[in-house]
Design a protein around this motif. Structure first.
Motif, PDB file in Angstrom:
ATOM      1  N   GLU A 263      27.890  32.045  58.807  1.00 51.93           N
ATOM      2  CA  GLU A 263      27.446  32.517  60.124  1.00 51.93           C
ATOM      3  C   GLU A 263      27.936  31.640  61.261  1.00 51.93           C
ATOM      4  N   SER A 281      21.233  50.799  65.300  1.00 49.62           N
ATOM      5  CA  SER A 281      21.095  49.900  64.160  1.00 49.62           C
ATOM      6  C   SER A 281      20.298  48.674  64.575  1.00 49.62           C
ATOM      7  N   THR A 282      19.579  48.111  63.630  1.00 47.49           N
ATOM      8  CA  THR A 282      18.884  46.846  63.893  1.00 47.49           C
ATOM      9  C   THR A 282      19.847  45.671  63.864  1.00 47.49           C
ATOM     10  N   LEU A 284      20.730  44.197  61.257  1.00 53.27           N
ATOM     11  CA  LEU A 284      20.471  43.410  60.052  1.00 53.27           C
ATOM     12  C   LEU A 284      21.369  43.839  58.900  1.00 53.27           C
ATOM     13  N   ASP A 285      21.785  45.095  58.922  1.00 53.89           N
ATOM     14  CA  ASP A 285      22.674  45.603  57.880  1.00 53.89           C
ATOM     15  C   ASP A 285      23.486  46.740  58.465  1.00 53.89           C
ATOM     16  N   ARG A 442      17.987  43.227  66.187  1.00 50.84           N
ATOM     17  CA  ARG A 442      17.327  42.003  65.750  1.00 50.84           C
ATOM     18  C   ARG A 442      18.181  40.786  66.133  1.00 50.84           C
ATOM     19  N   THR A 443      17.664  39.612  65.859  1.00 47.02           N
ATOM     20  CA  THR A 443      18.384  38.380  66.211  1.00 47.02           C
ATOM     21  C   THR A 443      19.201  37.824  65.051  1.00 47.02           C
ATOM     22  N   VAL A 444      19.259  38.561  63.946  1.00 48.27           N
ATOM     23  CA  VAL A 444      20.167  38.223  62.848  1.00 48.27           C
ATOM     24  C   VAL A 444      21.044  39.445  62.591  1.00 48.27           C
ATOM     25  N   TRP A 445      22.360  39.241  62.645  1.00 48.26           N
ATOM     26  CA  TRP A 445      23.296  40.351  62.472  1.00 48.26           C
ATOM     27  C   TRP A 445      24.087  40.169  61.184  1.00 48.26           C
ATOM     28  N   SER A 446      24.199  41.257  60.433  1.00 51.16           N
ATOM     29  CA  SER A 446      25.040  41.250  59.239  1.00 51.16           C
ATOM     30  C   SER A 446      25.772  42.580  59.192  1.00 51.16           C
ATOM     31  N   GLN A 447      26.954  42.594  59.802  1.00 52.31           N
ATOM     32  CA  GLN A 447      27.746  43.813  59.927  1.00 52.31           C
ATOM     33  C   GLN A 447      29.125  43.581  59.326  1.00 52.31           C
TER      34      GLN A 447
END
Length: 713
Positions: A263, A281-282, A284-285, A442-447
């Motif tokens: 990250e 999208s949030t 997060l995923d 959200r404050t965590v991104w996983s794209q």
């Protein structure tokens, strides 16, 4: 403190006893550090300007002989005289206890600017790409970013909607310079030099942001994120700060005996009314929506109509200063009034019986403007796309908001549906059946689209037909980062002063295509040659400033070709770019974008040449930028004494004021009238005759004053 250490050392050399006493007092004071981030400010940075011609009075360095890879003499000299016939200059050593002079060939000198020096900037165009019709131009400025930021204090003070920067991460490798030296990992001042470098630039950037509604984004990794966070809190106490954790490399970066890092971090600083838009999208995923979750209804569809930027003061746009009359009892809309003259006191305007007049006035009493004309305001209220908010029980006023073009586009494309009108006629909206649910990111991104290798390095290599840049950001990561704060700002100005390969401008083009926006990006980068390439070039006898050296610089070799390729859809050798864009908007990269871009190099002028009209061709792009970087530019002083372009006008002979003003009334869209005169009384007299909505700016007084007051440190 490092600067104080240097000064104490000089004092010891002259007077040992005095130096020792100063050193003792200094150590006592330095032991009582205040709470917060403490770091060395160091001496002001200095930058070499190899393209700048040598002038009498300049600070210079003597270059090593051609073919040498040695560092050379780093002392600063001042040019005392120039012998043009012999192409030599007589130099005197600066800061020396005893006078030391030498005569050096001018080809062996390079001008040096320290960041406490006052500069007078100009711009020279080095190319353009035009495919966007009357859209504003994206601009790329090749120059030291601190000086380029100073130049923008004249053109964009308080006008920037978003700043996105990806500064050097201070890895300890040769990723950035301080005072013309790479900062190595074993430099004991590595962190404080980085902080000093960032602080100087962020302080200028602060002057450019719109304090009423703007966002600053800074990306960073684990090496400096703690110090950066404290620095941002100290410099921007008025901002609301959040940090996003973004996955950029799912494969991980291996660290022996430690966790594998995947990250980096993005600091978001929100100013004034700035907000994050909802999304599908949030983050997060990669799933578009969370199964079973109820649709989240947007709360920011309607946006404030009162403008609060420095350029939105009543005097600048008087045709946008008019009353809205509300029923005294119910607070409902009665009617929209007409604009009043520049010099008319609003208190003398009579409200219709039974109403109160609501003006675009800040809570501190500053007279500002609405975003659009009275006629358009009436149209918006009639269509239900403008509405009145909750009534203030003390004043009786109600905030005015409206639906921005992006929301109207979502109504047209079926994402939103109109479910009715409220009791006052304003539209009520809902998500269409089957439409993606809008959620708070959200404050965590996983794209997967944020993976830097696939959508940064590989994408850029495909655009340029070869690898030219290490570690570019994923295009889609930057696009997403900006979208959340630009979605409802279709005409936003975005600034990136660590532009690198130009990803930010590319991302802004993508967002424009998705919603029909006219956003413009200002990219600042220098033309630094990569560290591993510099030695090879020096061994060949080349130096910075030589054409064969400059062509390998980051701006000429990477940034400009990348932005040109994005617009045209073609590689530098003229072939269609292979592949397609992905995710939010999928289409062939060869289609390019309907956008305009122009490239500039920063120049350094003298106040005398500016005030005597000798530097007009270099100042002209700044006048054009200040007016919005749109349409035709007035490149030279008009022989008739005046000229009118698409977005601005120039009067360089005040005796021609009457035909100038007559011509202005026939052109729509002119925002600024530049008036060249040393006579303030004549300037004021002409300014009063200008059409409503045209801002008068006095040349060259406004330019010279801006830089004489803002560039010294």
């Amino acid at each position: 403190m490092s600067r104080l250490t240097d000064l104490i050392a000089k004092a010891k050399a002259k007077d040992a006893a005095l130096g020792a006493e100063l050193d003792r007092e200094f150590k006592m004071l330095s032991s009582r550090l205040p709470f917060g981030l403490n770091f060395e400010r160091h001496s002001p940075e200095a930058v070499e300007l190899p393209l700048r011609p040598i002038r009498k009075g300049d600070k210079v360095r003597v270059l090593p002989e051609r073919g040498s890879t040695k560092k050379g003499d780093q002392r600063l000299w001042q040019v005392k005289s120039i012998q043009r016939a012999k192409k030599t200059a007589v130099l005197e050593l600066l800061g020396a206890e005893e006078s030391e002079t030498q005569t050096v060939t001018m080809d062996d000198l390079v001008v040096v600017a320290e960041f406490r020096d006052t500069i007078y900037p100009g711009l020279v165009s080095t190319g353009t790409v035009q495919r966007g019709g009357d859209k504003p131009c994206h601009t790329v400025i090749n120059g030291e970013n601190y000086h380029a930021l100073k130049a923008l204090t004249y053109t964009h003070r308080g006008k920037v909607d978003a700043i996105y920067i990806d500064p050097p991460y201070n890895t300890g490798a040769k990723d950035w310079k301080y005072n013309n030296d790479y900062v190595e990992g074993d430099d004991q001042y590595r962190h404080s030099k980085w902080l000093a470098m960032m602080e100087r630039r962020l302080l200028v950037a602060k002057e450019l942001l719109n304090p009423e509604n703007s966002v600053l984004l800074v990306t960073i990794d684990e090496k400096e994120y703690l110090r950066l966070g404290l620095l941002l809190e100290q410099l921007f106490p008025e901002a609301d700060i959040q940090m996003v954790t973004a996955v950029i490399n799912r494969a991980g970066s291996q660290r022996a005996g430690r966790f594998s890092r995947v990250e980096e971090y993005i600091f978001y600083l929100f100013f004034g009314e700035a907000q994050v838009s909802l999304w599908t999208s949030t983050m997060l995923d990669d799933v578009i929506q969370i199964e079973g979750q109820k649709p989240a209804m947007p709360t920011v569809w309607f946006t404030a109509v009162r403008r609060g930027t420095p350029s939105a003061l009543r005097n600048a746009r008087p045709n946008l200063f008019y009353p809205i009359f509300l029923d005294s009892n119910t607070g409902k809309l009665h009617s929209v009034g007409e604009p009043i003259g520049k010099d008319v006191d609003r208190s003398v305007v009579a409200a219709p019986t039974g109403t109160i007049a609501m003006w675009p006035v800040h809570s501190d009493g500053t007279e500002q403007t609405w975003r659009f004309s009275a006629d358009r305001m009436r149209q918006y209220f009639a269509a239900g796309t403008a509405r009145l908010g909750r009534r203030d029980p003390r004043s009786g006023f109600r905030p005015v908001t409206y639906l921005q073009p992006g929301t109207l586009a979502n109504i047209d494309n079926g994402t939103f549906v109109v479910t009715g009108r409220n009791e006052e006629g304003a539209l009520e909206l809902a998500l269409a059946d089957g439409a993606a649910k809008l959620l708070a990111p959200r404050t965590v991104w996983s794209q997967s689209g944020h993976f830097a290798r696939d959508h940064g390095s590989t994408l850029l290599k495909g655009m340029l037909n070869e690898k030219r840049f290490d570690f570019p950001k994923s295009l889609y990561a930057v696009e997403d980062s900006l979208r959340f704060v630009l979605m409802h700002k279709p005409e936003a100005v975005i600034l990136d002063f660590f532009a690198g390969s130009g990803t930010t401008a590319h991302a802004v083009m993508r967002i424009n295509k998705q919603d029909g926006g006219r956003r413009q990006c200002i990219s600042i980068t220098n033309n630094e040659v990569a560290a591993d390439e510099q030695r090879k070039l020096r061994e060949k006898g080349l130096r910075p400033g030589d054409a064969a050296w400059e062509k390998w610089g980051i701006c000429d070799y990477i940034t400009k070709p990348r932005i040109a390729a994005a617009v045209t859809g073609k590689t530098p050798d003229g072939k269609p770019i292979k592949g397609a864009y992905k995710f939010t908007d999928e289409f062939p990269m060869a289609d390019g974008f309907e956008e305009n871009a122009e490239f500039f190099t920063l120049t350094y002028e003298t106040p005398l040449s500016v005030s005597h009209n000798l530097a007009f061709s270099r100042v002209a792009p700044l006048l054009w930028l200040r007016a919005g970087a749109r349409g035709r530019r007035i490149e030279k002083l008009p022989a008739d004494g005046w000229a009118v372009a698409d977005a601005y006008a120039l009067l360089n002979n005040v005796d021609a004021a009457t035909p100038f003003i007559k011509a202005l009334t026939k052109v729509d869209g002119v925002r600024i009238a530049y008036i060249v005169t040393d006579d303030d009384r004549r300037f004021q007299a002409i300014a009063k005759r200008l059409p409503d909505g045209v801002e008068p700016v006095r040349l060259y007084e406004s330019y010279l004053t801006n830089f004489s007051f803002t560039n010294g440190e």
